[in-house]
Design an enzyme around this catalytic site. Sequence first.
Site, PDB file in Angstrom:
ATOM      1  N   LEU A 107       0.822  -1.226   0.000  1.00 37.73           N
ATOM      2  CA  LEU A 107       0.000   0.000   0.000  1.00 37.73           C
ATOM      3  C   LEU A 107       0.851   1.270   0.000  1.00 37.73           C
ATOM      4  O   LEU A 107       0.497   2.277  -0.626  1.00 37.73           O
ATOM      5  CB  LEU A 107      -0.939   0.008   1.208  1.00 37.73           C
ATOM      6  CG  LEU A 107      -1.982  -1.106   1.235  1.00 37.73           C
ATOM      7  CD1 LEU A 107      -2.802  -1.037   2.521  1.00 37.73           C
ATOM      8  CD2 LEU A 107      -2.902  -1.026   0.031  1.00 37.73           C
ATOM      9  N   GLY A 108       1.994   1.229   0.698  1.00 36.70           N
ATOM     10  CA  GLY A 108       2.881   2.392   0.694  1.00 36.70           C
ATOM     11  C   GLY A 108       3.376   2.671  -0.723  1.00 36.70           C
ATOM     12  O   GLY A 108       3.363   3.820  -1.196  1.00 36.70           O
ATOM     13  N   TYR A 142      11.836   4.323   1.424  1.00 38.67           N
ATOM     14  CA  TYR A 142      12.041   5.381   0.406  1.00 38.67           C
ATOM     15  C   TYR A 142      13.239   5.055  -0.490  1.00 38.67           C
ATOM     16  O   TYR A 142      13.197   5.304  -1.703  1.00 38.67           O
ATOM     17  CB  TYR A 142      12.248   6.748   1.079  1.00 38.67           C
ATOM     18  CG  TYR A 142      11.026   7.270   1.805  1.00 38.67           C
ATOM     19  CD1 TYR A 142       9.762   7.229   1.221  1.00 38.67           C
ATOM     20  CD2 TYR A 142      11.134   7.823   3.085  1.00 38.67           C
ATOM     21  CE1 TYR A 142       8.646   7.714   1.891  1.00 38.67           C
ATOM     22  CE2 TYR A 142      10.012   8.310   3.758  1.00 38.67           C
ATOM     23  CZ  TYR A 142       8.777   8.248   3.159  1.00 38.67           C
ATOM     24  OH  TYR A 142       7.673   8.721   3.806  1.00 38.67           O
ATOM     25  N   LYS A 144      14.250   2.116  -1.267  1.00 41.76           N
ATOM     26  CA  LYS A 144      13.758   1.058  -2.177  1.00 41.76           C
ATOM     27  C   LYS A 144      12.951   1.665  -3.321  1.00 41.76           C
ATOM     28  O   LYS A 144      12.955   1.184  -4.442  1.00 41.76           O
ATOM     29  CB  LYS A 144      12.889   0.088  -1.364  1.00 41.76           C
ATOM     30  CG  LYS A 144      12.390  -1.119  -2.096  1.00 41.76           C
ATOM     31  CD  LYS A 144      13.423  -2.245  -2.106  1.00 41.76           C
ATOM     32  CE  LYS A 144      13.163  -3.278  -3.165  1.00 41.76           C
ATOM     33  NZ  LYS A 144      12.223  -4.296  -2.755  1.00 41.76           N
TER      34      LYS A 144
HETATM   35  C1  LIG Z   1       6.893   3.396   5.402  1.00 40.93           C
HETATM   36  C2  LIG Z   1       5.542   2.831   4.952  1.00 40.93           C
HETATM   37  C3  LIG Z   1       4.701   3.930   4.320  1.00 40.93           C
HETATM   38  C4  LIG Z   1       5.804   1.743   3.873  1.00 40.93           C
HETATM   39  O1  LIG Z   1       4.554   1.230   3.450  1.00 40.93           O
HETATM   40  P1  LIG Z   1       4.259  -0.334   3.273  1.00 40.93           P
HETATM   41  O2  LIG Z   1       2.879  -0.463   2.763  1.00 40.93           O
HETATM   42  O3  LIG Z   1       4.584  -1.044   4.537  1.00 40.93           O
HETATM   43  O4  LIG Z   1       5.341  -0.734   2.188  1.00 40.93           O
HETATM   44  P2  LIG Z   1       5.080  -1.618   0.862  1.00 40.93           P
HETATM   45  O5  LIG Z   1       4.497  -2.935   1.266  1.00 40.93           O
HETATM   46  O6  LIG Z   1       4.325  -0.825  -0.128  1.00 40.93           O
HETATM   47  O7  LIG Z   1       6.578  -1.853   0.349  1.00 40.93           O
HETATM   48  C5  LIG Z   1       7.015  -1.447  -0.938  1.00 40.93           C
HETATM   49  C6  LIG Z   1       8.400  -1.989  -1.187  1.00 40.93           C
HETATM   50  O8  LIG Z   1       9.290  -1.462  -0.200  1.00 40.93           O
HETATM   51  C7  LIG Z   1       9.908  -2.509   0.523  1.00 40.93           C
HETATM   52  N1  LIG Z   1      10.014  -2.112   1.916  1.00 40.93           N
HETATM   53  C8  LIG Z   1       9.036  -1.690   2.747  1.00 40.93           C
HETATM   54  N2  LIG Z   1       9.530  -1.443   3.977  1.00 40.93           N
HETATM   55  C9  LIG Z   1      10.853  -1.738   3.896  1.00 40.93           C
HETATM   56  C10 LIG Z   1      11.929  -1.730   4.827  1.00 40.93           C
HETATM   57  N3  LIG Z   1      11.741  -1.342   6.099  1.00 40.93           N
HETATM   58  N4  LIG Z   1      13.163  -2.092   4.404  1.00 40.93           N
HETATM   59  C11 LIG Z   1      13.378  -2.464   3.135  1.00 40.93           C
HETATM   60  N5  LIG Z   1      12.399  -2.519   2.196  1.00 40.93           N
HETATM   61  C12 LIG Z   1      11.162  -2.156   2.579  1.00 40.93           C
HETATM   62  C13 LIG Z   1       8.974  -3.708   0.373  1.00 40.93           C
HETATM   63  O9  LIG Z   1       9.661  -4.913   0.539  1.00 40.93           O
HETATM   64  C14 LIG Z   1       8.455  -3.518  -1.024  1.00 40.93           C
HETATM   65  O10 LIG Z   1       9.402  -3.992  -1.945  1.00 40.93           O
HETATM   66  P3  LIG Z   1       8.943  -4.677  -3.361  1.00 40.93           P
HETATM   67  O11 LIG Z   1       8.370  -3.555  -4.201  1.00 40.93           O
HETATM   68  O12 LIG Z   1      10.211  -5.243  -3.918  1.00 40.93           O
HETATM   69  O13 LIG Z   1       7.939  -5.704  -3.013  1.00 40.93           O
HETATM   70  C15 LIG Z   1       4.792   2.141   6.124  1.00 40.93           C
HETATM   71  O14 LIG Z   1       5.641   1.205   6.716  1.00 40.93           O
HETATM   72  C16 LIG Z   1       4.320   3.114   7.192  1.00 40.93           C
HETATM   73  O15 LIG Z   1       3.259   3.712   7.070  1.00 40.93           O
HETATM   74  N6  LIG Z   1       5.114   3.266   8.273  1.00 40.93           N
HETATM   75  C17 LIG Z   1       4.715   4.087   9.426  1.00 40.93           C
HETATM   76  C18 LIG Z   1       4.543   5.537   9.068  1.00 40.93           C
HETATM   77  C19 LIG Z   1       5.783   6.176   8.535  1.00 40.93           C
HETATM   78  O16 LIG Z   1       6.887   6.014   9.046  1.00 40.93           O
HETATM   79  N7  LIG Z   1       5.571   6.977   7.481  1.00 40.93           N
HETATM   80  C20 LIG Z   1       6.617   7.759   6.868  1.00 40.93           C
HETATM   81  C21 LIG Z   1       6.792   9.028   7.624  1.00 40.93           C
HETATM   82  S1  LIG Z   1       8.032  10.017   6.845  1.00 40.93           S
END
Ligand SMILES: CC(C)(COP(=O)(O)OP(=O)(O)OC[C@H]1O[C@@H](n2cnc3c(N)ncnc32)[C@H](O)[C@@H]1OP(=O)(O)O)[C@@H](O)C(=O)NCCC(=O)NCCS
Length: 176
Positions: A107-108, A142, A144
Amino acid sequence: MTIDIKKCILEDSRKLQEISYETFSETFKHQNSPENMNAYLERAFNLKQLEKELSNIFSQYFFVYFNNEVAGYLKVNTNDAQSEEMGDESLEIERVYIKSKFQKHGLGKYLLNKAVEIALECNKKKIWLGVWEKNENAIAFYQKMGFVQTGAHAFYMGDEKQTDFIMTKELELAGE
Ligand SMILES: CC(C)(COP(=O)(O)OP(=O)(O)OC[C@H]1O[C@@H](n2cnc3c(N)ncnc32)[C@H](O)[C@@H]1OP(=O)(O)O)[C@@H](O)C(=O)NCCC(=O)NCCS
């Protein structure tokens, strides 16, 4: 499994406040004092502030739905709605938050792709964002997604001065 996205309207302010509180708290409460958290939540997410932002033509909020349940949200800014003076060729991702139980389901990435789509439609050349230097999960995500660190700026969590990394992704415009 269905993923949907919907642009927020003024009437969504309470729903937006709810998810903003929930996701901000679950992300940062372990590394910040309750006083600083409460001060930030009250300042950033009071209804008047959210309504002002929802009414700004240079800001857009979106809810993302996973199987018809609201799972996260995105806020993007252009022009003078950006939180730093980055100029008219940039788009800022100010907020991207997925509720913890929906993380790591793509979703991110879906929301980031939405931000890229909007930026390209508006002929922007780059996307930038600020991320707390201690938010390792978001920084890795980010990276990634193709963002690189290009600077830093101060961010106030209550009365605590923190450092946000500025990360940027250059966009390739069609035809270039
Ligand atoms: C950061 C955040 C938005 C990522 O969203 P998410 O839905 O968990 O991430 P996704 O499932 O869309 O991941 C997309 C890609 O990034 C990678 N990824 C996600 N988190 C990762 C991590 N911590 N380390 C390495 N890769 C990561 C996934 O493996 C995926 O890779 P792919 O495209 O090869 O499958 C989510 O974890 C979140 O809301 N965190 C809390 C709030 C936050 O910190 N927001 C940002 C404030 S600046």
